[in-house]
Design a protein around this motif. Sequence first.
Motif, PDB file in Angstrom:
ATOM      1  N   ASP A  61     -37.426 -13.512 -38.856  1.00 22.22           N
ATOM      2  CA  ASP A  61     -35.992 -13.343 -39.035  1.00 22.22           C
ATOM      3  C   ASP A  61     -35.233 -13.676 -37.752  1.00 22.22           C
ATOM      4  O   ASP A  61     -35.812 -13.870 -36.677  1.00 22.22           O
ATOM      5  CB  ASP A  61     -35.696 -11.912 -39.476  1.00 22.22           C
ATOM      6  CG  ASP A  61     -34.455 -11.787 -40.342  1.00 22.22           C
ATOM      7  OD1 ASP A  61     -33.861 -12.822 -40.698  1.00 22.22           O
ATOM      8  OD2 ASP A  61     -34.074 -10.643 -40.676  1.00 22.22           O
ATOM      9  N   PHE A  93     -36.905 -10.353 -43.985  1.00 21.21           N
ATOM     10  CA  PHE A  93     -35.865 -11.326 -43.655  1.00 21.21           C
ATOM     11  C   PHE A  93     -34.468 -10.839 -44.060  1.00 21.21           C
ATOM     12  O   PHE A  93     -33.705 -11.574 -44.697  1.00 21.21           O
ATOM     13  CB  PHE A  93     -36.158 -12.660 -44.354  1.00 21.21           C
ATOM     14  CG  PHE A  93     -37.505 -13.237 -44.028  1.00 21.21           C
ATOM     15  CD1 PHE A  93     -37.704 -13.957 -42.864  1.00 21.21           C
ATOM     16  CD2 PHE A  93     -38.578 -13.058 -44.883  1.00 21.21           C
ATOM     17  CE1 PHE A  93     -38.952 -14.485 -42.555  1.00 21.21           C
ATOM     18  CE2 PHE A  93     -39.826 -13.583 -44.593  1.00 21.21           C
ATOM     19  CZ  PHE A  93     -40.012 -14.300 -43.417  1.00 21.21           C
ATOM     20  N   THR A 151     -31.540 -13.194 -42.408  1.00 23.64           N
ATOM     21  CA  THR A 151     -31.499 -14.533 -42.992  1.00 23.64           C
ATOM     22  C   THR A 151     -31.014 -14.483 -44.439  1.00 23.64           C
ATOM     23  O   THR A 151     -30.176 -15.292 -44.853  1.00 23.64           O
ATOM     24  CB  THR A 151     -32.882 -15.191 -42.936  1.00 23.64           C
ATOM     25  OG1 THR A 151     -33.275 -15.334 -41.575  1.00 23.64           O
ATOM     26  CG2 THR A 151     -32.867 -16.558 -43.597  1.00 23.64           C
TER      27      THR A 151
END
Length: 387
Positions: free
Chosen positions: A105, A351, A354
């Motif tokens: 990430d 993540f 993101t």
Amino acid sequence: MKKIQMVDLQSQYQQIKETVDTSIQEVLNSSAYINGPLVKEFQKDLEDYLGVKHVIPCANGTDALQIAMMGLGLEQGDEVITADFTFAATVEVIALLKLTPVLVDVEADTFNIDIDALKKAITPKTKAIVPVHLFGQVANMDAILEIAKEYNLFVIEDNAQAIGADYTFKDGSQKKAGTIGNVGTTSFFPSKNLGCYGDGGAIFTNDDELAHTIRGIVNHGMYTRYYHDVVGVNSRLDSVQAAVLKAKLPKLDSYCDARRNAARFYNKAFANNSNIITPTIKSNKTENCNSICDVCDCHVYHQYTLQITNGKRDELHKHLLAEGIPNAIYYPVALHSQKAYQDKRYKEEDFPVTNSLIKTVISLPMHTELDKEQLTFITETIINFLN
């Protein structure tokens, strides 16, 4: 008002037309189209500008990354850690070389690789880190170099978007982006801050032995014609593109300043809008530096990327296009979600940043020729829509 372009290469060309035309004509007169004198001259000029011992030009930025990894002798199965939120070329070359990409990430404010996520991803198979200096801001290289030293890892800088940026270390020393790790790479794609009029790229290093290896790799593994000492590729910067780059390199700092000025205008216009998060700067140069200060050289604004927080990013994207304002979503799909790079090792909860950014980011026109009238129209259109 002049038509707004995402990148106005035609207007930029008109400002340097005589110099570029003369430089290209020199190539045509010499007919030295491959590895001609202007390639060597540009190489030397860029070495001097960057303060690096070796610049090895090549055909494009993707090749630059691949060749850098080949030069380091990475082997099949070696793990290479890089950011999940970036263009696919960064992970593409890892996969092409049968290395194992490990995506992590990024930071919510700078969009660059998250240091804690990077640490957690290291295994005994990890051999390299590829920090991407996304949108023009250098990643946290103090921390990355410390980690690399602790675990004996190579650092390969993906500097395709940040050429010209400086990085100030905690001790106050400075280096140019791309010259900090074991090796750095860049792209001269036309829309880059330093762009040619076709494809082009380069590799940077201060390591004499690595530079020698890479110089062979870019030219079919040859140091002497028809004698192939290493496995190589065909990846050379042609003389016409070198001519363009040699003409433009002296303008690079002024190009970066023009982009910063445009970013300052955007920042000021959007400062009090609760639906917009403007780009964040993190720098060791100025304490608590989170804006574009007068001495700013750590961000070169290859892209100016907002985060739209009210859920109307996609609507704004369409509205701007309808109003004649080009814009782009960099990037609409996380790399770990792309069909080519999906892996059962990845978990969505790894993540969060993101996965949020792909729903909120939008990049506005950013180039050296933006004028006040255009910037005013862009910002007022966005503010009026969001309000």
